[in-house]
Enzyme design. Structure first.
Site, PDB file in Angstrom:
ATOM      1  N   HIS A   5      -2.941   7.088   2.796  1.00  0.00           N
ATOM      2  CA  HIS A   5      -3.398   5.821   2.220  1.00  0.00           C
ATOM      3  C   HIS A   5      -4.770   5.508   2.806  1.00  0.00           C
ATOM      4  CE1 HIS A   5      -4.035   1.753   1.253  1.00  0.00           C
ATOM      5  NE2 HIS A   5      -3.659   1.269   2.415  1.00  0.00           N
TER       6      HIS A   5
ATOM      7  N   ASN B  47     -10.233  -0.053   0.647  1.00  0.00           N
ATOM      8  CA  ASN B  47      -8.766  -0.007   0.584  1.00  0.00           C
ATOM      9  C   ASN B  47      -8.319  -0.539  -0.779  1.00  0.00           C
ATOM     10  OD1 ASN B  47      -6.021  -0.442   0.814  1.00  0.00           O
ATOM     11  ND2 ASN B  47      -6.122  -1.327   2.871  1.00  0.00           N
TER      12      ASN B  47
ATOM     13  N   CYS C 102       0.822  -1.226   0.000  1.00  0.00           N
ATOM     14  CA  CYS C 102       0.000   0.000   0.000  1.00  0.00           C
ATOM     15  C   CYS C 102       0.848   1.265   0.000  1.00  0.00           C
ATOM     16  CB  CYS C 102      -0.945   0.003   1.198  1.00  0.00           C
ATOM     17  SG  CYS C 102      -1.956  -1.471   1.301  1.00  0.00           S
TER      18      CYS C 102
HETATM   19  O1  UT7 Z   1      -3.494  -1.455   3.765  1.00  0.00           O
HETATM   20  C1  UT7 Z   1      -3.180  -2.229   4.907  1.00  0.00           C
HETATM   21  C2  UT7 Z   1      -4.259  -3.245   5.141  1.00  0.00           C
HETATM   22  N1  UT7 Z   1      -4.571  -3.488   6.486  1.00  0.00           N
HETATM   23  C3  UT7 Z   1      -5.248  -2.630   7.286  1.00  0.00           C
HETATM   24  O2  UT7 Z   1      -5.523  -1.501   6.970  1.00  0.00           O
HETATM   25  C4  UT7 Z   1      -5.687  -3.169   8.632  1.00  0.00           C
HETATM   26  C5  UT7 Z   1      -5.612  -2.186   9.763  1.00  0.00           C
HETATM   27  N2  UT7 Z   1      -6.516  -2.627  10.799  1.00  0.00           N
HETATM   28  C6  UT7 Z   1      -7.834  -2.276  10.820  1.00  0.00           C
HETATM   29  O3  UT7 Z   1      -8.261  -1.516   9.958  1.00  0.00           O
HETATM   30  C7  UT7 Z   1      -8.682  -2.793  11.933  1.00  0.00           C
HETATM   31  O4  UT7 Z   1      -7.887  -3.478  12.871  1.00  0.00           O
HETATM   32  C8  UT7 Z   1      -9.816  -3.742  11.417  1.00  0.00           C
HETATM   33  C9  UT7 Z   1     -10.860  -2.948  10.666  1.00  0.00           C
HETATM   34  C10 UT7 Z   1      -9.243  -4.816  10.514  1.00  0.00           C
HETATM   35  C11 UT7 Z   1     -10.522  -4.412  12.584  1.00  0.00           C
HETATM   36  O5  UT7 Z   1     -11.031  -3.428  13.483  1.00  0.00           O
HETATM   37  P1  UT7 Z   1     -10.757  -3.569  15.043  1.00  0.00           P
HETATM   38  O6  UT7 Z   1     -11.473  -2.468  15.720  1.00  0.00           O
HETATM   39  O7  UT7 Z   1      -9.255  -3.616  15.221  1.00  0.00           O
HETATM   40  O8  UT7 Z   1     -11.450  -4.937  15.375  1.00  0.00           O
HETATM   41  P2  UT7 Z   1     -10.792  -6.246  15.965  1.00  0.00           P
HETATM   42  O9  UT7 Z   1      -9.831  -6.875  15.009  1.00  0.00           O
HETATM   43  O10 UT7 Z   1     -10.298  -5.913  17.319  1.00  0.00           O
HETATM   44  O11 UT7 Z   1     -12.046  -7.191  16.062  1.00  0.00           O
HETATM   45  C12 UT7 Z   1     -13.137  -6.909  16.915  1.00  0.00           C
HETATM   46  C13 UT7 Z   1     -14.162  -8.031  16.775  1.00  0.00           C
HETATM   47  C14 UT7 Z   1     -13.552  -9.425  16.817  1.00  0.00           C
HETATM   48  O12 UT7 Z   1     -14.440 -10.252  17.538  1.00  0.00           O
HETATM   49  P3  UT7 Z   1     -14.101 -10.644  19.077  1.00  0.00           P
HETATM   50  O13 UT7 Z   1     -12.784 -11.365  18.996  1.00  0.00           O
HETATM   51  O14 UT7 Z   1     -14.014  -9.325  19.808  1.00  0.00           O
HETATM   52  O15 UT7 Z   1     -15.265 -11.481  19.439  1.00  0.00           O
HETATM   53  C15 UT7 Z   1     -13.562  -9.863  15.361  1.00  0.00           C
HETATM   54  O16 UT7 Z   1     -13.692 -11.265  15.209  1.00  0.00           O
HETATM   55  O17 UT7 Z   1     -14.812  -7.917  15.523  1.00  0.00           O
HETATM   56  C16 UT7 Z   1     -14.817  -9.185  14.856  1.00  0.00           C
HETATM   57  N3  UT7 Z   1     -14.782  -8.979  13.409  1.00  0.00           N
HETATM   58  C17 UT7 Z   1     -15.907  -8.712  12.716  1.00  0.00           C
HETATM   59  N4  UT7 Z   1     -17.193  -8.606  13.084  1.00  0.00           N
HETATM   60  C18 UT7 Z   1     -18.084  -8.321  12.111  1.00  0.00           C
HETATM   61  C19 UT7 Z   1     -13.728  -8.950  12.576  1.00  0.00           C
HETATM   62  N5  UT7 Z   1     -14.128  -8.685  11.322  1.00  0.00           N
HETATM   63  C20 UT7 Z   1     -15.486  -8.535  11.386  1.00  0.00           C
HETATM   64  C21 UT7 Z   1     -16.460  -8.250  10.424  1.00  0.00           C
HETATM   65  N6  UT7 Z   1     -17.745  -8.144  10.839  1.00  0.00           N
HETATM   66  N7  UT7 Z   1     -16.175  -8.052   9.128  1.00  0.00           N
END
Ligand code: UT7
Length: 342
Positions: free
Chosen positions: A266, A296, A128
């Site tokens: 980005h 993204n 990215c």
């Molecule tokens: O260009 C580089 C590419 N990568 C990125 O940009 C990633 C950077 N990271 C992020 O943008 C964020 O970390 C995410 C959007 C990926 C995730 O957001 P978060 O606030 O960090 O959520 P999390 O990973 O802490 O997950 C919270 C909960 C989890 O459930 P539990 O373990 O708390 O029960 C996940 O399993 O949300 C769950 N979860 C979802 N729920 C509904 C993960 N993906 C989803 C989903 N829908 N799509």
């Protein structure tokens, strides 16, 4: 450091910058729009979760017969038209991408061929961060006397993520943005701050299909040929590195946040972008965001955002842009670009 006074007539160049102007800008987004509700029909997710955690409302998906080079070629043609140039005016083609048509053989030579030219053509894989890295490569080429450089950020990430994996499938979209850069006093490119930390590529990577672990029937069965990431870790990395890198660029230029007309980060996640803008000291009205529309799009996200800004009358000659990105590798990079069209 005291920021240098802002003047309308930029008669002196910033330290570490070159007289480089954007001669043309173009973009291409596939017709198909995939909303969060479309994804929620097949995945255990909701529109509300995706909007609040990422800011994404929709993304574009490439047509079944298209590959990254097709998106890149269309964006390139738009940029050439915008510049009033023909392919034969281009001296070098750079394509920033992490989702090439083929594992072996680059996208850039295919794009050059589609345009009907035989010039040096190579891919830049900094994930990215690829577009900002590509700008640095273009600056180097121009500094050594190259003619106009066509730089394209193009990605088809919907083909690289597992459509069944809600952790990543909701994030990515496809598209391409292209810029023609030439040596010209109308614009200014630099200074840059680029970096890489390859100590743990597994935080954001595709495990299978490279030379570390070639594809087999078993590992494809396990769906390990798709990209995976540790989201929270990447989030923290992105905020820390994009803000430090942006501040480093401003410090080397002797400028402060008030000297920036538009901040384009980005487009990965609105929460990341807001946190970085806050740390750098740039108010929301001077940030241009498109993550809600495009998701993204990796190396394509910054040129797509620039084209969107220009098409919506938010980008004018003389504007000083601060660009910043992070990505797999892990990589990061920032630079200043004073918009100028010859
Ligand atoms: O260009 C580089 C590419 N990568 C990125 O940009 C990633 C950077 N990271 C992020 O943008 C964020 O970390 C995410 C959007 C990926 C995730 O957001 P978060 O606030 O960090 O959520 P999390 O990973 O802490 O997950 C919270 C909960 C989890 O459930 P539990 O373990 O708390 O029960 C996940 O399993 O949300 C769950 N979860 C979802 N729920 C509904 C993960 N993906 C989803 C989903 N829908 N799509």
């Amino acid at each position: 450091m005291t920021p240098a006074p802002r003047t309308d007539a930029r008669t002196t160049r910033l330290p570490g910058s070159l007289p480089v102007a954007a001669l043309g800008l173009g973009s291409f987004l596939p017709d198909e729009v995939v909303t969060n509700d479309d994804l929620a029909e097949k995945l255990d997710t909701t529109d509300e979760w995706i909007r609040t955690r990422t800011g994404i409302h929709q993304r574009h998906r490439l047509a079944p017969d298209d590959a990254t080079s097709d998106l890149a070629t269309r964006a390139a043609r738009a940029a050439l038209d915008d510049a009033g140039m023909v392919p034969g005016d281009i001296a070098e083609v750079l394509v920033a991408t992490t989702t090439p048509d083929y594992l072996v053989s680059g996208v850039a030579p295919i794009v050059a061929d589609n345009l009907g030219i035989r010039v040096p053509a190579l891919d830049v894989n900094a994930a990215c961060s690829g577009f900002v890295y590509g700008l640095r490569q273009a600056a180097g080429l121009l500094a050594t006397g190259s003619g106009p450089v066509l730089l394209i950020g193009a990605e088809a990430f919907t083909r690289a993520v597992d459509p069944q994996d809600r952790n990543v499938a909701i994030l990515f979209g496809d598209g391409a943005g292209a810029i023609v850069l030439g040596t010209d006093d109308a614009g200014e490119l630099g200074p840059f701050d680029l970096g890489a930390d390859g100590s743990d590529p597994t935080s954001l990577y595709t495990p299978v299909g490279g030379t570390r672990e070639p594809a087999t029937v078993d590992n494809i069965d396990e769906r390990r040929n798709f990209m995976t990431m540790r989201g929270r870790e990447i989030y923290r990395f992105a905020v820390a590195h994009m803000s430090a890198s942006s501040l480093a660029v401003l410090a080397s230029a002797g400028l402060g946040p008030d000297d920036v007309d538009m901040f384009v980060g980005h487009q990965a996640n609105i929460r990341i972008l807001n946190a970085v803008a806050d740390k750098v000291g740039i108010p929301a009205e001077r940030c241009h965001t498109t993550v809600h529309l495009h998701g993204n799009t990796s190396a394509a996200s910054i040129p797509l955002a620039l084209a969107h800004a220009r098409d919506n009358d938010r980008l004018a000659p003389g504007d000083r842009l601060l660009l910043t990105a992070f990505g797999a590798g892990l990589t990061w990079g920032s630079c200043l670009l004073t918009w100028g069209t010859a």
